[in-house]
Design an enzyme around this catalytic site. Structure first.
Site, PDB file in Angstrom:
ATOM      1  N   GLY A   1      -4.209  -7.379  -0.042  1.00 42.17           N
ATOM      2  CA  GLY A   1      -4.817  -8.637  -0.468  1.00 42.17           C
ATOM      3  C   GLY A   1      -5.218  -9.548   0.683  1.00 42.17           C
TER       4      GLY A   1
ATOM      5  N   ILE B   1      -6.062  -4.501  -2.767  1.00 41.76           N
ATOM      6  CA  ILE B   1      -4.952  -4.105  -3.626  1.00 41.76           C
ATOM      7  C   ILE B   1      -3.611  -4.446  -2.975  1.00 41.76           C
ATOM      8  CG2 ILE B   1      -3.830  -2.126  -4.723  1.00 41.76           C
ATOM      9  CD1 ILE B   1      -6.650  -0.734  -4.588  1.00 41.76           C
ATOM     10  N   SER B   2      -2.739  -5.107  -3.727  1.00 40.68           N
ATOM     11  CA  SER B   2      -1.353  -5.344  -3.329  1.00 40.68           C
ATOM     12  C   SER B   2      -1.277  -5.931  -1.911  1.00 40.68           C
ATOM     13  CB  SER B   2      -0.554  -4.046  -3.465  1.00 40.68           C
ATOM     14  OG  SER B   2       0.825  -4.270  -3.366  1.00 40.68           O
ATOM     15  N   ALA B   3      -0.585  -5.239  -0.974  1.00 39.23           N
ATOM     16  CA  ALA B   3      -0.441  -5.755   0.391  1.00 39.23           C
ATOM     17  C   ALA B   3      -1.757  -5.769   1.155  1.00 39.23           C
ATOM     18  CB  ALA B   3       0.594  -4.939   1.158  1.00 39.23           C
TER      19      ALA B   3
END
Length: 285
Positions: free
Chosen positions: A99, A95-97
């Protein structure tokens, strides 16, 4: 949901992790400012028979900052955690950072990954020293200051939830607030309030700022497991081009663009569609 929180110790480092639910394991690489207390999207996964395992990534929560020496080091320890739990293979959710951690793990530990899902994920160069967001983060979320930053945000959010929601909205969406209102649900303000109360940066976000740009084209092309890329068309935190970039470079990927109001694809009127698409993908792999 009952959440079990434990600490795994190995080679003088510690990894804090949580487990929710029973069933086929999903291993979560949470986003920035988060930890093993993450909640977004978990309810639907548990209700559909999955177990959700979330380590606090390097420098977040109770996890040693030394885990974050590099993505290679961090992913080596995450593999050891799975071995400790006697889990051979997982569905990986990044998720998000988180990734880059998910992509690196899928590329370098293919024997442990049944599938990869990227939600609102950073997949290429993101924040750099020339960006104003980077400069602000270096001030607000440096380790000696971040707990006071989050304490102030949570205090203000508890007192003025609607006001803080509106103030934070532009960081999550590229829509104008009035444009996005029709896509919101009445639970979104409370979900953001709860998020702000559980978030901390520790050393983790500074580690993220160094490592989010470490993923190479070779790493992406080494991912061979079935991959689902989920991204809002209106994401104001991680630009949509990140989803196109990873889709072009992972041969086995499918791209799912969502009409959610922004970065937090588990909120709003399209939240159920997010859940349905993810569960359908997991059940087919």
């Amino acid at each position: 949901m009952e959440r079990i929180i434990k600490l795994f110790s190995c080679e003088n480092i510690s990894i804090e992790y949580s487990i929710i639910g029973k069933g086929e394991p999903i291993f979560v690489m949470h986003g920035g400012h988060s930890n093993c207390h993450e909640e977004f999207g978990y309810k639907a996964l548990v209700e559909n028979g999955f177990s959700v395992i979330t380590p606090s990534r390097a420098g977040y929560g109770g996890t040693s900052k030394e885990v974050g020496k590099s993505l290679a080091t961090a992913c080596g320890y995450y593999s050891k955690l799975l071995a400790h739990l006697n889990i051979e293979k997982v569905h990986l959710l990044a998720i998000s950072a988180g990734g880059p951690s998910g992509i690196y793990f899928a590329a370098h530990y293919p024997e442990r990954v049944a599938s990869l899902t990227l939600q609102s994920a950073v997949t290429k160069e993101w924040l750099t020293p020339k960006d104003k967001e980077y400069k602000a983060a270096r001030i607000l979320f440096r380790p000696k200051v971040e707990k006071y930053t989050w304490k102030l945000i949570s205090l203000m959010n508890d007192k003025f939830p609607q006001f803080i929601f509106k103030q934070m909205f532009p960081s999550f969406s590229n829509l104008r607030y009035e444009e996005a209102k029709s896509k919101m649900s009445k639970e979104d303000v409370e979900a953001i309030r709860k998020m702000n109360n559980r978030q901390r940066s520790g050393y983790g976000f500074f580690i993220d700022l160094k490592q989010v740009n470490a993923i190479s084209g070779e790493d992406l092309q080494a991912v061979r497991c079935p991959t689902l890329i989920m991204h809002s068309k209106h994401d104001g935190s991680v630009p949509l081009e990140h989803s196109f970039h990873v889709h072009e470079n992972i041969p086995s990927s499918d791209l799912c663009l969502l009409d959610s109001w922004g970065h937090l694809i588990w909120l709003g009127k399209s939240a159920e569609k997010t859940d349905i698409n993810l569960i359908k993908f997991l059940n087919s792999n």
